[in-house]
Design a protein around this motif. Structure first.
Motif, PDB file in Angstrom:
ATOM      1  N   GLU A   1       1.005  -1.226  -0.005  1.00  0.00           N
ATOM      2  CA  GLU A   1      -0.160   0.197  -0.129  1.00  0.00           C
ATOM      3  C   GLU A   1       0.902   1.274  -0.056  1.00  0.00           C
ATOM      4  O   GLU A   1       2.199   1.263   0.413  1.00  0.00           O
ATOM      5  CB  GLU A   1      -0.841  -0.045   1.282  1.00  0.00           C
TER       6      GLU A   1
ATOM      7  N   LEU B   1       1.132   5.154   1.502  1.00  0.00           N
ATOM      8  CA  LEU B   1       0.586   6.207   2.815  1.00  0.00           C
ATOM      9  C   LEU B   1       0.241   7.355   2.340  1.00  0.00           C
ATOM     10  O   LEU B   1       1.255   7.874   1.269  1.00  0.00           O
ATOM     11  CB  LEU B   1       1.996   6.112   3.681  1.00  0.00           C
TER      12      LEU B   1
ATOM     13  N   THR C   1       3.630   0.810   2.634  1.00  0.00           N
ATOM     14  CA  THR C   1       3.628  -0.113   3.394  1.00  0.00           C
ATOM     15  C   THR C   1       4.024  -1.553   3.066  1.00  0.00           C
ATOM     16  O   THR C   1       3.716  -1.697   1.985  1.00  0.00           O
ATOM     17  CB  THR C   1       1.741  -0.382   4.016  1.00  0.00           C
TER      18      THR C   1
ATOM     19  N   GLY D   1       4.064  -5.426   7.255  1.00  0.00           N
ATOM     20  CA  GLY D   1       3.438  -4.502   7.942  1.00  0.00           C
ATOM     21  C   GLY D   1       4.105  -3.281   8.247  1.00  0.00           C
ATOM     22  O   GLY D   1       3.653  -2.336   8.768  1.00  0.00           O
ATOM     23  N   GLU D   2       5.504  -3.250   8.112  1.00  0.00           N
ATOM     24  CA  GLU D   2       6.366  -2.162   8.231  1.00  0.00           C
ATOM     25  C   GLU D   2       5.908  -1.155   7.251  1.00  0.00           C
ATOM     26  O   GLU D   2       5.556  -1.025   6.364  1.00  0.00           O
ATOM     27  CB  GLU D   2       7.698  -2.242   8.242  1.00  0.00           C
ATOM     28  N   GLN D   3       5.898   0.061   7.997  1.00  0.00           N
ATOM     29  CA  GLN D   3       5.584   1.282   7.491  1.00  0.00           C
ATOM     30  C   GLN D   3       6.879   2.361   7.156  1.00  0.00           C
ATOM     31  O   GLN D   3       7.501   2.567   8.118  1.00  0.00           O
ATOM     32  CB  GLN D   3       4.456   2.088   7.838  1.00  0.00           C
TER      33      GLN D   3
END
Length: 213
Positions: free
Chosen positions: A12, A14, A24, A28-30
């Protein structure tokens, strides 16, 4: 200070309002960023649909698609090459340890994205036979492996380089290896030095923006 992450899929983008401000990862790390630069080759269109952006890429699926290419690696031969050779429809380059990498546009037109590569297709042997007739000391060449490659080919065959949204910069082109040195300088000039690259104006992703009637 550069950190390279491999096998880290972006799932994804941000957003901060209408601007892209990071990504992302599948873990799960952003990751926050001033600018996200997408250089994902033939997956560009698929990734950008997450932002409802349209950068159409040539599909590899129809028969005869120009996005599909056949690459053949030979067994080691006595012939020694130090550069790329293009002759009579055959493209050859050294591939290490005496091996040669072969390609031909005519053979590309007769394979598909799902063509089986083992046993090698007839087109692979055509390339090796062609090589043997052109290059001295290549008569012992045999097929070591064959691969089907999918080109990053924008729908209009031209590079796509430039901002697509605030905070998002897109780079995708065929012949990426050839163009990478100049694209690296031009893109860095735009992003780091804020120096508009006149040479890139005709290649902006805005040319694909949907027309609303």
């Amino acid at each position: 200070g550069l950190r390279v992450r491999t096998h880290a899929k972006v799932t994804e983008f941000l957003m901060r309002g209408a601007a892209v401000c990071g990504v992302t990862l599948a873990s799960g790390e952003q990751l926050d960023a001033n600018v996200v630069v997408t250089c994902v080759g033939r997956w560009t269109g698929e990734l950008l649909t997450r932002l409802d952006l349209d950068v159409p890429m040539t599909s590899p699926e129809p028969a005869g698609s120009p996005a599909v290419g056949l690459l053949v690696t030979t067994t080691p031969v006595l012939a020694r090459l130090r550069r790329v050779i293009c002759a009579e429809g055959l493209m050859v380059r050294p591939d290490g340890a005496g091996r040669l990498l072969l390609h031909g546009d005519e053979q590309d037109a007769r394979v598909r994205h799902d063509t089986a590569v083992w046993p090698p297709p007839a087109q692979a042997q055509e390339l090796v036979t062609h090589l043997q007739g052109l290059l001295r000391n290549a008569d012992t060449a045999r097929i070591e492996s064959a691969q089907i490659g999918i080109r990053a080919l924008p729908a209009d065959r031209l590079p796509v380089v430039g901002p697509a949204l605030e905070g998002l910069y897109v780079v995708v082109t065929h012949s990426g290896v050839t163009l990478a040195p100049v694209l690296g300088e031009l893109v860095a000039g735009e992003l780091i030095d804020e120096r508009q690259g006149a040479a890139l104006e005709r290649f902006r992703p805005a040319r694909f923006e949907r027309t609303v009637v």
